[in-house]
Design a protein around this motif. Sequence first.
Motif: not given
Length: 373
Positions: A79, A81-82, A100-101, A104, A159
Amino acid sequence: MSMINNLRAAVRTNRRRGVSGPYDAVPEGSGSAVVDCAVYQHGRRNGETCSPREAARRVKAAHQFPDSAGSFSWIGLHEPTEAEFEGIAQRFGLHPLAVEDAVHAHQRPKVERYDDVLFAVFKTIRYVEHDQLTPTSEVVETGELMVFAGRDFVITVRHGGHGSLQELRHRLEADADESGLLTKGPSAVLHAIADHVVDNYLLVAERLQNDVDEIEYGVFSAKGGRSADVGRVYQLKREVLEFKRAVAPLLRPMQQLSEPSQGLVDPDIQKYFRDVADHLARVTEQVHGFDELLNSLLQANLAQVSVAQNEDMRKITAWAAIFAVPTMITGVYGMNFDYMPELHNPYGYPTVLGAVTLICVGMYRGFRRNGWL
């Protein structure tokens, strides 16, 4: 979206400048989401856990020697973060859309190719233990696992609270010999992850079979539709549908990875992907079977409830008809007329009671004989 825009700009800049490799010095973020990171040479782990920057440096240095051509790095993230993923994404030249996939999540299972990188999305499934299936029971819990497989690197992004790859990594490292899968590079790791995920699907499908059998027994038990709660059937159907969404879209990509035209997969690994595709086809058939069976059980349950209601209505109607006879006779003799039959007959009262009794008993026996009572 700022990180995605920065990545797109970096990709465009690298293309204009003709950058040949993904190992140029770029910011790497805090890296706190890194679960494990190591370099593998000849199927064996080379050294202890290191940072993604150090792993990239080691692989780049190893490529200078002919006997280390099979070196690759494996970076595991949970998980991110950007900000944590931005530096890694730029360092390994990952496509912004795939990044991006991965950041998020909530993606459909798939396998896509971006230049020389395969990007795979898997849904991880965990069976939720429960003593009794209720209309609110959670039966399966889903997570996501993304895999970037390049020529000399593997990046996994997980995730959810389950689906850890630590045991899988240790098992592959324990099998580190000249014939081990890790000697085949990143495509072998991608296969191992796919095989691990699909094997877990098989285990969850076996546990779901017990829940479906329980529902089926409740619907067709001696009490019929009265004992089966339609809410339980519908809840299990929703959980099966969630499982189906995780399994069904993945079948065709696994079959494509086993085809010779897939240039990014080692030819020796492609036959293993065929085995994964076969297992996945089996799970897909099971889940489709669960879904169709639950549809039938739902319809059967509703039909049984309807039949039970019709039986209740027949019983009510039969009793109402029986009680209508004495009500009618007593209603007639309740009228205040002087000249009515049997009013002054000393045997009139018992005669009427006897006639009412005989008529009611006859109607009762007729209804019982016809199955209404």
